[in-house]
Design a protein around this motif. Structure first.
Motif, short mmCIF file in Angstrom:
data_model
loop_
_atom_site.label_atom_id
_atom_site.label_comp_id
_atom_site.label_asym_id
_atom_site.label_seq_id
_atom_site.Cartn_x
_atom_site.Cartn_y
_atom_site.Cartn_z
N GLU A 91 0.50 -72.67 98.60
CA GLU A 91 1.89 -72.84 98.14
C GLU A 91 2.80 -71.79 98.79
O GLU A 91 2.40 -70.63 98.94
CB GLU A 91 1.99 -72.70 96.62
CG GLU A 91 1.26 -73.78 95.85
CD GLU A 91 1.97 -75.14 95.89
OE1 GLU A 91 3.08 -75.24 96.48
OE2 GLU A 91 1.41 -76.10 95.33
N ALA A 167 12.93 -76.07 99.84
CA ALA A 167 12.05 -77.10 99.26
C ALA A 167 10.94 -76.45 98.43
O ALA A 167 10.57 -76.95 97.35
CB ALA A 167 11.45 -77.96 100.37
N ALA A 168 10.42 -75.33 98.91
CA ALA A 168 9.39 -74.61 98.13
C ALA A 168 9.99 -74.11 96.82
O ALA A 168 9.34 -74.16 95.78
CB ALA A 168 8.83 -73.44 98.95
N ARG A 170 12.42 -75.56 95.20
CA ARG A 170 12.57 -76.73 94.32
C ARG A 170 11.24 -77.14 93.71
O ARG A 170 11.19 -77.61 92.59
CB ARG A 170 13.19 -77.89 95.10
CG ARG A 170 14.65 -77.64 95.43
CD ARG A 170 15.46 -78.93 95.60
NE ARG A 170 16.78 -78.58 96.11
CZ ARG A 170 17.04 -78.45 97.42
NH1 ARG A 170 16.11 -78.67 98.32
NH2 ARG A 170 18.26 -78.11 97.81
N SER A 171 10.17 -76.94 94.46
CA SER A 171 8.83 -77.24 93.94
C SER A 171 8.50 -76.30 92.77
O SER A 171 7.98 -76.74 91.73
CB SER A 171 7.81 -77.09 95.07
OG SER A 171 6.51 -77.23 94.58
N PHE A 172 8.82 -75.02 92.95
CA PHE A 172 8.64 -74.05 91.86
C PHE A 172 9.45 -74.48 90.64
O PHE A 172 8.95 -74.51 89.51
CB PHE A 172 9.07 -72.66 92.33
CG PHE A 172 9.14 -71.63 91.24
CD1 PHE A 172 8.04 -70.86 90.90
CD2 PHE A 172 10.33 -71.42 90.53
CE1 PHE A 172 8.10 -69.91 89.88
CE2 PHE A 172 10.41 -70.48 89.52
CZ PHE A 172 9.29 -69.73 89.19
N ALA A 174 10.65 -77.42 89.80
CA ALA A 174 10.17 -78.67 89.19
C ALA A 174 9.01 -78.40 88.24
O ALA A 174 8.96 -78.95 87.13
CB ALA A 174 9.76 -79.66 90.28
N ARG A 175 8.11 -77.54 88.67
CA ARG A 175 6.97 -77.22 87.81
C ARG A 175 7.40 -76.38 86.62
O ARG A 175 6.89 -76.54 85.51
CB ARG A 175 5.89 -76.52 88.63
CG ARG A 175 5.17 -77.51 89.53
CD ARG A 175 4.47 -76.85 90.68
NE ARG A 175 3.20 -76.23 90.31
CZ ARG A 175 2.25 -75.92 91.19
NH1 ARG A 175 2.42 -76.20 92.48
NH2 ARG A 175 1.14 -75.36 90.80
#
Ligand SMILES: [Mg+2]
Length: 216
Positions: A91, A167-168, A170-172, A174-175
């Motif tokens: 990640e 994007a990374a 946004r991934s953080f 989202a979770r």
């Protein structure tokens, strides 16, 4: 591949993008190390080496050239309160938890960075400048967007790189918002075993361990 056993010292280092020198080194303690996460504890009073602790104007200048980077001076930085870090394999962010002096949980932090690489001393990564901060109720905001924008304007980052970093983030987020792993794994309630006091850096904390080419 080496895994770290509970209680072992794991040195977390940040490697400069400009010239692969070590910009910071933190001696942490392994809590656990499996396919889900390398979990680390940083007791209050832990002393790290850091050369990012400079005034903003100098900081902006110091990342501009390799020569300036090599000349940067490391200073001791003491972490006043305990914290915990979860390094997730593959990640482009790590998940940090902050606590107050009484070990009450105060919030989350998404440190956007290159996926970590294991070294003989611990792990190396490359900080991407932009971060996400959230309180204990998971209300979040971006951090250091101005510096991030300045890096793009000065040509220190490409637009493609910054798109991937965002994007990374946004991934953080989202979770975090969904409250899925690692946010539902009970880490805010984790407490260290008795006797887990701050660790010292090894003498060779600045060594070139060859991680640079692997860090993207
Ligand atoms: Mg960061």
């Amino acid at each position: 591949m080496r895994r770290w056993a509970a209680g072992e010292t794991v040195v977390v280092r940040n490697i400069a993008r400009s010239d692969d020198t070590v910009t910071s080194a933190l001696p942490a303690i392994a809590i656990g190390d499996d396919d889900a996460a390398l979990a680390l504890y940083i007791p209050a009073g832990t002393v790290a080496k850091d050369n990012y602790v400079v005034p903003p104007a100098e900081r902006a200048a110091s990342v501009a050239t390799a020569a300036a980077s090599a000349a940067r001076r490391h200073v001791d930085r003491t972490w006043a309160a305990p914290s915990l870090r979860l390094y997730l394999p593959g990640e482009a962010f790590s998940v940090w938890l902050f606590f107050d002096a009484g070990h009450g949980f105060t919030g989350w932090y998404g440190n956007l960075e290159a996926p970590f690489v294991r070294t003989a001393l611990g792990i190396d990564t490359r900080d991407h400048g932009l971060d996400v901060v959230a309180d204990a109720k998971r209300r979040w905001r971006w951090k250091d967007e101005d510096e991030f924008a300045a890096r793009l304007a000065r040509g220190l980052d490409t637009a493609e790189h910054q798109t991937a970093v965002r994007a990374a983030g946004r991934s953080f987020i989202a979770r975090l918002e969904a409250g899925t792993s690692p946010f539902d794994d009970g880490w805010p309630d984790w407490r260290p075993p008795a006797g887990w006091t701050p660790r010292d850096l090894p003498d060779d904390w600045r060594a070139d361990l060859g991680s640079g080419p692997q860090l993207r």
